[in-house]
Design a protein around this motif. Structure first.
Motif, short mmCIF file in Angstrom:
data_model
loop_
_atom_site.label_atom_id
_atom_site.label_comp_id
_atom_site.label_asym_id
_atom_site.label_seq_id
_atom_site.Cartn_x
_atom_site.Cartn_y
_atom_site.Cartn_z
N ASP A 16 41.67 -40.44 98.24
CA ASP A 16 40.94 -39.44 97.45
C ASP A 16 41.75 -38.22 97.04
OD1 ASP A 16 38.45 -40.84 97.48
OD2 ASP A 16 38.15 -40.18 99.55
N TYR A 17 42.84 -37.94 97.74
CA TYR A 17 43.52 -36.65 97.54
C TYR A 17 45.00 -36.74 97.16
CZ TYR A 17 39.25 -34.99 99.65
OH TYR A 17 37.93 -34.74 99.92
N LEU A 18 45.49 -37.92 96.86
CA LEU A 18 46.86 -38.04 96.37
C LEU A 18 46.81 -37.84 94.86
CD1 LEU A 18 49.83 -38.56 96.67
CD2 LEU A 18 49.37 -41.01 96.70
N ASP A 19 47.00 -36.58 94.45
CA ASP A 19 46.88 -36.22 93.04
C ASP A 19 47.88 -35.10 92.72
OD1 ASP A 19 45.76 -33.90 94.17
OD2 ASP A 19 43.71 -34.41 93.61
N ASP A 20 47.74 -34.52 91.56
CA ASP A 20 48.68 -33.46 91.15
C ASP A 20 48.62 -32.26 92.08
OD1 ASP A 20 49.65 -34.96 89.05
OD2 ASP A 20 48.35 -34.03 87.55
N ASN A 21 47.45 -31.95 92.63
CA ASN A 21 47.35 -30.84 93.58
C ASN A 21 48.18 -31.12 94.83
OD1 ASN A 21 45.65 -29.45 91.86
ND2 ASN A 21 43.79 -29.94 92.98
N ALA A 22 48.10 -32.35 95.33
CA ALA A 22 48.90 -32.72 96.50
C ALA A 22 50.39 -32.64 96.18
CB ALA A 22 48.52 -34.12 96.97
N ARG A 23 50.76 -33.06 94.99
CA ARG A 23 52.18 -33.00 94.61
C ARG A 23 52.66 -31.56 94.49
NH1 ARG A 23 49.98 -37.37 92.05
NH2 ARG A 23 50.95 -39.36 92.58
N THR A 24 51.79 -30.67 94.01
CA THR A 24 52.13 -29.25 93.94
C THR A 24 52.32 -28.68 95.34
OG1 THR A 24 50.97 -28.96 91.85
CG2 THR A 24 51.34 -26.97 93.17
N LEU A 25 51.41 -29.02 96.26
CA LEU A 25 51.55 -28.57 97.65
C LEU A 25 52.83 -29.13 98.27
CD1 LEU A 25 47.86 -28.95 98.86
CD2 LEU A 25 49.17 -26.83 98.83
N ALA A 26 53.15 -30.38 97.97
CA ALA A 26 54.36 -31.00 98.53
C ALA A 26 55.62 -30.25 98.10
CB ALA A 26 54.44 -32.47 98.14
N LYS A 27 55.63 -29.74 96.89
CA LYS A 27 56.80 -29.00 96.41
C LYS A 27 57.07 -27.77 97.26
CE LYS A 27 56.54 -30.51 91.63
NZ LYS A 27 56.21 -30.13 90.25
N VAL A 28 56.01 -27.09 97.70
CA VAL A 28 56.22 -25.91 98.53
C VAL A 28 56.29 -26.26 100.02
CG1 VAL A 28 55.20 -24.33 96.86
CG2 VAL A 28 53.77 -25.31 98.64
N MET A 29 56.08 -27.54 100.32
CA MET A 29 56.16 -28.02 101.71
C MET A 29 57.40 -28.89 101.90
SD MET A 29 52.15 -28.87 102.55
CE MET A 29 52.37 -28.94 104.34
N ASP A 30 58.47 -28.53 101.25
CA ASP A 30 59.76 -29.22 101.38
C ASP A 30 59.66 -30.72 101.11
OD1 ASP A 30 60.87 -26.79 102.00
OD2 ASP A 30 61.13 -27.21 104.14
N GLY A 31 58.72 -31.11 100.23
CA GLY A 31 58.61 -32.50 99.83
C GLY A 31 57.76 -33.37 100.75
N ASN A 35 45.57 -30.91 101.11
CA ASN A 35 44.78 -30.92 99.89
C ASN A 35 43.35 -31.38 100.18
OD1 ASN A 35 44.26 -30.78 97.06
ND2 ASN A 35 44.73 -32.95 96.85
N GLY A 36 43.22 -32.40 101.00
CA GLY A 36 41.90 -32.89 101.34
C GLY A 36 41.11 -31.93 102.21
N LYS A 37 41.79 -31.23 103.09
CA LYS A 37 41.11 -30.33 104.01
C LYS A 37 40.81 -28.97 103.39
CE LYS A 37 41.86 -32.61 108.15
NZ LYS A 37 41.01 -32.69 109.33
N ARG A 38 41.73 -28.46 102.54
CA ARG A 38 41.60 -27.10 102.04
C ARG A 38 41.68 -26.95 100.52
NH1 ARG A 38 39.22 -26.29 106.08
NH2 ARG A 38 40.02 -25.23 107.88
N GLY A 39 42.20 -27.95 99.83
CA GLY A 39 42.37 -27.82 98.39
C GLY A 39 43.64 -27.08 98.06
N LEU A 40 43.95 -27.01 96.78
CA LEU A 40 45.22 -26.42 96.33
C LEU A 40 45.31 -24.93 96.62
CD1 LEU A 40 47.93 -26.61 94.90
CD2 LEU A 40 46.71 -26.32 92.73
N GLU A 41 44.37 -24.16 96.14
CA GLU A 41 44.47 -22.70 96.26
C GLU A 41 44.51 -22.24 97.71
OE1 GLU A 41 41.84 -18.84 95.00
OE2 GLU A 41 41.96 -20.48 93.55
N GLU A 42 43.57 -22.71 98.52
CA GLU A 42 43.57 -22.30 99.92
C GLU A 42 44.76 -22.89 100.67
OE1 GLU A 42 40.80 -22.36 103.91
OE2 GLU A 42 39.81 -22.61 101.97
N GLY A 43 45.16 -24.10 100.30
CA GLY A 43 46.32 -24.71 100.92
C GLY A 43 47.59 -23.91 100.69
N LEU A 44 47.80 -23.46 99.46
CA LEU A 44 48.97 -22.62 99.16
C LEU A 44 48.94 -21.32 99.95
CD1 LEU A 44 49.18 -23.16 95.30
CD2 LEU A 44 50.83 -23.97 97.01
#
Length: 93
Positions: A24-39, A48-57
């Motif tokens: 359900d959560y492997l999407d562009d938001n997850a990829r954006t989070l991965a960029k700031v999480m060293d890949g 992303n599934g637990k908090r979403g993009l904005e709160e995750g960042l």
């Protein structure tokens, strides 16, 4: 003092857990989070599934008591701290 990494269930259980979120959560938001999480796409998908993009960042840059008052971003360079972070993600509501 016992740390979360001491309770890490292992990579096999972690991978099963991640697969549940990937559906359900492997999407562009997850990829954006991965960029700031060293890949680390696996942890990004769960976050992303637990908090979403904005709160995750936001969360990545906060000192988290469960992580020994380290920022999740600080845990990404050390294998022991990665286990701590993964355990925290698995326990996060």
């Amino acid at each position: 003092m016992e740390q979360l990494e001491d309770e890490y269930p292992g990579d096999s259980d972690w991978n099963v857990f991640v697969r549940l979120y990937e559906e359900d959560y492997l999407d562009d938001n997850a990829r954006t989070l991965a960029k700031v999480m060293d890949g680390y796409l696996d942890m990004a998908v769960v976050l992303n599934g637990k908090r979403g993009l904005e709160e995750g960042l936001w969360w990545i840059e906060q000192k988290v008591p469960a992580l020994g008052n380290k920022r999740p971003a600080d845990c990404l360079k050390n294998p022991k701290l990665i286990k701590r972070l993964r355990t925290a993600l698995m326990r996060m509501p």
